[in-house]
Write a protein that holds these residues in place. Structure first.
Motif, mmCIF file in Angstrom:
data_model
loop_
_atom_site.group_PDB
_atom_site.id
_atom_site.type_symbol
_atom_site.label_atom_id
_atom_site.label_comp_id
_atom_site.label_asym_id
_atom_site.label_seq_id
_atom_site.Cartn_x
_atom_site.Cartn_y
_atom_site.Cartn_z
ATOM 1 N N GLU A 72 0.824 -1.222 0.000
ATOM 2 C CA GLU A 72 0.000 0.000 0.000
ATOM 3 C C GLU A 72 0.856 1.270 0.000
ATOM 4 O OE1 GLU A 72 -3.497 -0.341 2.505
ATOM 5 O OE2 GLU A 72 -3.144 1.711 3.222
ATOM 6 N N THR B 167 0.578 5.783 -0.015
ATOM 7 C CA THR B 167 -0.255 6.965 0.159
ATOM 8 C C THR B 167 0.483 8.205 -0.310
ATOM 9 O OG1 THR B 167 -1.799 8.073 1.671
ATOM 10 C CG2 THR B 167 0.395 7.592 2.535
ATOM 11 N N LYS C 29 2.504 -1.207 5.276
ATOM 12 C CA LYS C 29 1.259 -1.863 5.656
ATOM 13 C C LYS C 29 0.285 -0.853 6.281
ATOM 14 C CE LYS C 29 1.617 -6.039 7.568
ATOM 15 N NZ LYS C 29 1.830 -7.051 8.641
ATOM 16 N N GLY C 30 -0.884 -0.720 5.694
ATOM 17 C CA GLY C 30 -1.916 0.169 6.238
ATOM 18 C C GLY C 30 -1.549 1.651 6.220
ATOM 19 N N LYS D 137 -4.409 4.641 6.221
ATOM 20 C CA LYS D 137 -5.117 4.883 7.483
ATOM 21 C C LYS D 137 -4.149 5.325 8.585
ATOM 22 C CE LYS D 137 -8.628 2.705 10.408
ATOM 23 N NZ LYS D 137 -7.937 2.162 11.609
ATOM 24 N N THR D 138 -3.049 4.609 8.714
ATOM 25 C CA THR D 138 -2.091 4.960 9.769
ATOM 26 C C THR D 138 -1.460 6.326 9.493
ATOM 27 O OG1 THR D 138 -1.662 2.628 10.161
ATOM 28 C CG2 THR D 138 -0.040 4.175 11.022
ATOM 29 N N SER E 238 -8.136 7.604 1.228
ATOM 30 C CA SER E 238 -8.465 6.211 0.905
ATOM 31 C C SER E 238 -7.408 5.681 -0.065
ATOM 32 C CB SER E 238 -9.843 6.123 0.236
ATOM 33 O OG SER E 238 -9.805 6.771 -1.036
#
Ligand code: CMP
Length: 144
Positions: free
Chosen positions: A3, A5, A79-80, A83-84, A120
């Motif tokens: 993932e 962002t 990882k994540g 959101k994190t 998201s």
């Protein structure tokens, strides 16, 4: 694929010399930097980035803010991380963001909230494509 962002240090964050502090928080958490640049964007580009907010009363002010100075555009991976990353950043309104978060520690005004993070995985994909059309960088696994 792991993932990713999109994170942007806004003009107030860069002006206030918070770049190192912010990068350090993402690094220490364990995320990997995959893209990084200091850029000034024009209003057409800022409008594209915030297209979903074009009907909001604060839209014009938001665009003026984002074009008011250079921003630090970044891609972080892990990882994540979507959101994190937003947890590390804190609530959009600094009045609501907890101490220990970036906005909780460094901002007081929703109109000058220091940093942006994708909301998201789908927004991240779009924002990374907009800000990094040249693509991001691979780490050589032997160095990690
Ligand atoms: P960001 O995470 O970049 O997502 C949208 C941005 O709009 C937000 O951070 C703020 O900078 C801005 N924003 C959201 N709500 C308001 C508001 N009520 N007044 C001014 N700016 C806002």
């Amino acid at each position: 694929a792991m993932e990713q962002t999109f994170i942007m240090i806004k003009p107030d964050g860069a002006q206030r010399c918070l770049v190192g502090e912010i990068i350090s928080r993402f690094e220490k958490k364990g995320f990997s930097l995959r893209g990084l640049k200091l850029v000034s964007v024009d209003s057409a580009f800022a409008e594209k980035h915030y297209a979903d907010l074009s009907a909001k009363p604060f839209f014009n002010g938001l665009v003026e803010y984002i074009i008011s100075g250079p921003v630090v555009a970044m891609v972080w991976e892990g990882k994540g991380v979507v959101k994190t990353g937003r947890t590390i950043i804190g609530a959009t309104n600094p009045a609501d963001s907890a101490p220990g978060t970036i906005r909780g520690d460094f901002a007081v005004d929703i109109g000058r909230n220091v940093i942006h993070g994708s909301d998201s995985v789908e927004s991240a994909r779009k924002e990374i494509a907009l800000w990094f059309p040249e693509g991001v960088v691979e780490w050589q696994s032997s160095l990690r």
